[in-house]
Design a protein around this motif. Sequence first.
Motif, PDB file in Angstrom:
ATOM      1  N   GLU A  83      -8.349  11.672  -4.818  1.00 20.74           N
ATOM      2  CA  GLU A  83      -8.227  11.435  -3.380  1.00 20.74           C
ATOM      3  C   GLU A  83      -7.815  12.733  -2.708  1.00 20.74           C
ATOM      4  OE1 GLU A  83      -8.862   9.087  -1.307  1.00 20.74           O
ATOM      5  OE2 GLU A  83      -9.195   7.399  -2.664  1.00 20.74           O
ATOM      6  N   HIS A 114     -14.518  12.954  -0.468  1.00 19.26           N
ATOM      7  CA  HIS A 114     -15.139  13.939   0.416  1.00 19.26           C
ATOM      8  C   HIS A 114     -14.781  15.351  -0.071  1.00 19.26           C
ATOM      9  CE1 HIS A 114     -17.117  14.912   4.168  1.00 19.26           C
ATOM     10  NE2 HIS A 114     -16.277  15.913   4.256  1.00 19.26           N
ATOM     11  N   PRO A 140      -6.069  -7.635  -9.922  1.00 22.67           N
ATOM     12  CA  PRO A 140      -5.150  -7.459  -8.789  1.00 22.67           C
ATOM     13  C   PRO A 140      -4.212  -6.268  -9.006  1.00 22.67           C
ATOM     14  CG  PRO A 140      -5.295  -9.766  -9.425  1.00 22.67           C
ATOM     15  CD  PRO A 140      -6.012  -8.982 -10.493  1.00 22.67           C
ATOM     16  N   LEU A 141      -4.107  -5.425  -7.999  1.00 24.70           N
ATOM     17  CA  LEU A 141      -3.298  -4.207  -8.152  1.00 24.70           C
ATOM     18  C   LEU A 141      -1.807  -4.522  -8.288  1.00 24.70           C
ATOM     19  CD1 LEU A 141      -5.014  -1.827  -5.543  1.00 24.70           C
ATOM     20  CD2 LEU A 141      -5.435  -2.013  -7.999  1.00 24.70           C
ATOM     21  N   ASN A 147      -3.675   3.411   6.180  1.00 21.21           N
ATOM     22  CA  ASN A 147      -2.686   2.433   6.594  1.00 21.21           C
ATOM     23  C   ASN A 147      -1.808   2.133   5.370  1.00 21.21           C
ATOM     24  OD1 ASN A 147      -1.431   0.559   8.117  1.00 21.21           O
ATOM     25  ND2 ASN A 147      -3.186  -0.841   8.266  1.00 21.21           N
ATOM     26  N   GLU A 189      -5.918   3.153  -9.442  1.00 15.81           N
ATOM     27  CA  GLU A 189      -7.378   3.210  -9.549  1.00 15.81           C
ATOM     28  C   GLU A 189      -7.806   3.707 -10.925  1.00 15.81           C
ATOM     29  OE1 GLU A 189      -9.399   1.593  -6.743  1.00 15.81           O
ATOM     30  OE2 GLU A 189     -10.463   3.464  -7.150  1.00 15.81           O
ATOM     31  N   TRP A 226      -1.658   5.194  -5.650  1.00 13.80           N
ATOM     32  CA  TRP A 226      -3.016   4.638  -5.513  1.00 13.80           C
ATOM     33  C   TRP A 226      -3.945   5.222  -6.575  1.00 13.80           C
ATOM     34  CZ3 TRP A 226      -5.700   0.961  -2.956  1.00 13.80           C
ATOM     35  CH2 TRP A 226      -7.092   1.051  -3.016  1.00 13.80           C
ATOM     36  N   ARG A 230      -5.952  12.704   3.372  1.00  8.49           N
ATOM     37  CA  ARG A 230      -6.487  11.426   3.838  1.00  8.49           C
ATOM     38  C   ARG A 230      -5.384  10.614   4.512  1.00  8.49           C
ATOM     39  NH1 ARG A 230     -10.204   7.096   0.666  1.00  8.49           N
ATOM     40  NH2 ARG A 230     -10.092   5.440   2.203  1.00  8.49           N
ATOM     41  N   PHE A 259       2.120   7.353  -1.652  1.00 12.54           N
ATOM     42  CA  PHE A 259       1.092   6.309  -1.680  1.00 12.54           C
ATOM     43  C   PHE A 259      -0.157   6.811  -2.417  1.00 12.54           C
ATOM     44  CE2 PHE A 259      -2.812   4.567   0.150  1.00 12.54           C
ATOM     45  CZ  PHE A 259      -2.656   3.230  -0.167  1.00 12.54           C
ATOM     46  N   ILE A 260      -0.617   8.012  -2.078  1.00 16.81           N
ATOM     47  CA  ILE A 260      -1.826   8.563  -2.711  1.00 16.81           C
ATOM     48  C   ILE A 260      -1.607   8.731  -4.216  1.00 16.81           C
ATOM     49  CG2 ILE A 260      -3.295  10.648  -2.870  1.00 16.81           C
ATOM     50  CD1 ILE A 260      -4.018   9.020  -0.445  1.00 16.81           C
ATOM     51  N   ARG A 290       0.599  -5.281   0.898  1.00 14.48           N
ATOM     52  CA  ARG A 290      -0.343  -6.344   0.595  1.00 14.48           C
ATOM     53  C   ARG A 290      -0.833  -6.304  -0.849  1.00 14.48           C
ATOM     54  NH1 ARG A 290      -3.236  -9.307  -1.206  1.00 14.48           N
ATOM     55  NH2 ARG A 290      -5.091 -10.393  -0.452  1.00 14.48           N
ATOM     56  N   PHE A 291      -1.048  -5.090  -1.399  1.00 17.75           N
ATOM     57  CA  PHE A 291      -1.760  -5.016  -2.679  1.00 17.75           C
ATOM     58  C   PHE A 291      -0.947  -4.442  -3.840  1.00 17.75           C
ATOM     59  CE2 PHE A 291      -5.174  -4.848   0.560  1.00 17.75           C
ATOM     60  CZ  PHE A 291      -5.891  -5.980   0.173  1.00 17.75           C
ATOM     61  N   ALA A 317       0.908  -0.834   4.990  1.00 18.36           N
ATOM     62  CA  ALA A 317       0.299  -2.172   4.992  1.00 18.36           C
ATOM     63  C   ALA A 317      -0.465  -2.428   3.689  1.00 18.36           C
ATOM     64  CB  ALA A 317      -0.639  -2.317   6.188  1.00 18.36           C
ATOM     65  N   LEU A 318      -1.194  -1.425   3.227  1.00 18.98           N
ATOM     66  CA  LEU A 318      -1.937  -1.575   1.967  1.00 18.98           C
ATOM     67  C   LEU A 318      -0.976  -1.790   0.802  1.00 18.98           C
ATOM     68  CD1 LEU A 318      -4.637   1.216   2.452  1.00 18.98           C
ATOM     69  CD2 LEU A 318      -5.145  -1.196   2.058  1.00 18.98           C
ATOM     70  N   LEU A 353     -11.648  -3.695  -8.827  1.00 16.07           N
ATOM     71  CA  LEU A 353     -10.674  -4.390  -7.982  1.00 16.07           C
ATOM     72  C   LEU A 353     -10.535  -5.874  -8.317  1.00 16.07           C
ATOM     73  CD1 LEU A 353     -11.421  -2.706  -4.544  1.00 16.07           C
ATOM     74  CD2 LEU A 353      -9.375  -2.421  -5.950  1.00 16.07           C
TER      75      LEU A 353
END
Lengths: 85, 249
Positions: free
Chosen positions: B129, B111, B186-187, B136, B173, B169, B133, B165-166, B143-144, B139-140, B183
């Motif tokens: 990013e 955005h 697997p990350l 979660n 990516e 991430w 922003r 995290f950003i 999990r990943f 949790a992300l 994706l």
Amino acid sequence: MTAADIRVAILDILHDIAPDEDLSGLKEDVPFREQLELDSMDFLDIVMELRKRYRVQIPENEYTELASMGSTVRYLEPRMKDIAK
Amino acid sequence: MSKIAITHRQVDLWRLSLEGIANPAVFDAYRPLLSPEEVEREQRFTNTDARTQFLAGRALLRTALSQYLDADPRHIRLRYQNGGKPTLDSSPGILPVSSDSQLQFNLSHTHGMVVCAITLRDPIGVDIESTSRRSNCLALARRFFAPAEANLLLSLPPDEQQAKFIETWTLKESFIKAIGAGLAMPLANFCFTLADDGAVTISFTQPTSEQADAWQFARLRVASDYQVAIAVRRPASEPSEIVIREMRV
């Protein structure tokens, strides 16, 4: 769950992830990413919510099945048929 | 004669701010830069923000590539890999310059901002990013992410977790985009270590044909609230020079 139940479940998840989006006109076989402002992080959120809410595990190599509402419902239907609504 | 030269050690990072770009006149100015297939795709978007980002991304990509190829942006032909990653179609007769051009590029948008990273020939991935922003993130990550990345995040004070995290991430990516896997990779299969001096290293938690020392990574801010990560397959013995270029509305 029936296909209709799964569709409602997906809409609930999408609404929680993207509360500002208008989901009323979502087309079945147009990719989510062409209809909504969703990116990879949102996509993994959807995968995570499916696991959390319905215990559905989706392997990475099958993520492409979740491209649109139609393909997602078709993919999930056999995997969620024994889940109570 | 190309308008802009790029060396084999360069990474050119083009950016386009989307501030004010929803203006219909700007839409009309950019649309002629796209191919007929892209215009058709753009017009299928029903979400205005997603449509704006797509249109601006393709306009930026074509404008940027045209600077190196000395070509009309509309005449640049792209083709798509299995994972959907666009590449230059360098079939003989397609490019208006020497057909040995191996320019590599990758686009990312969020955005308010679009970026495009370009190299002369090395595979490249980029991700952007907004630092504001909210996600979660714990949790992300649990999990990943790779366990070491998730554990590091969990050990941080809560007010530092989102930024870290950003950062992680966008690096992850940028790497999966550089290798064209998306994706489907697997990350958790790879892990980043971010040193205080800015150095970024990757290690693999699963067997892979990729070599950790064949990759360079960079983290940067292209504006105060946008985090960008770049992955380029280029050995450490050839340090990269990142050149920021701007396309204006």
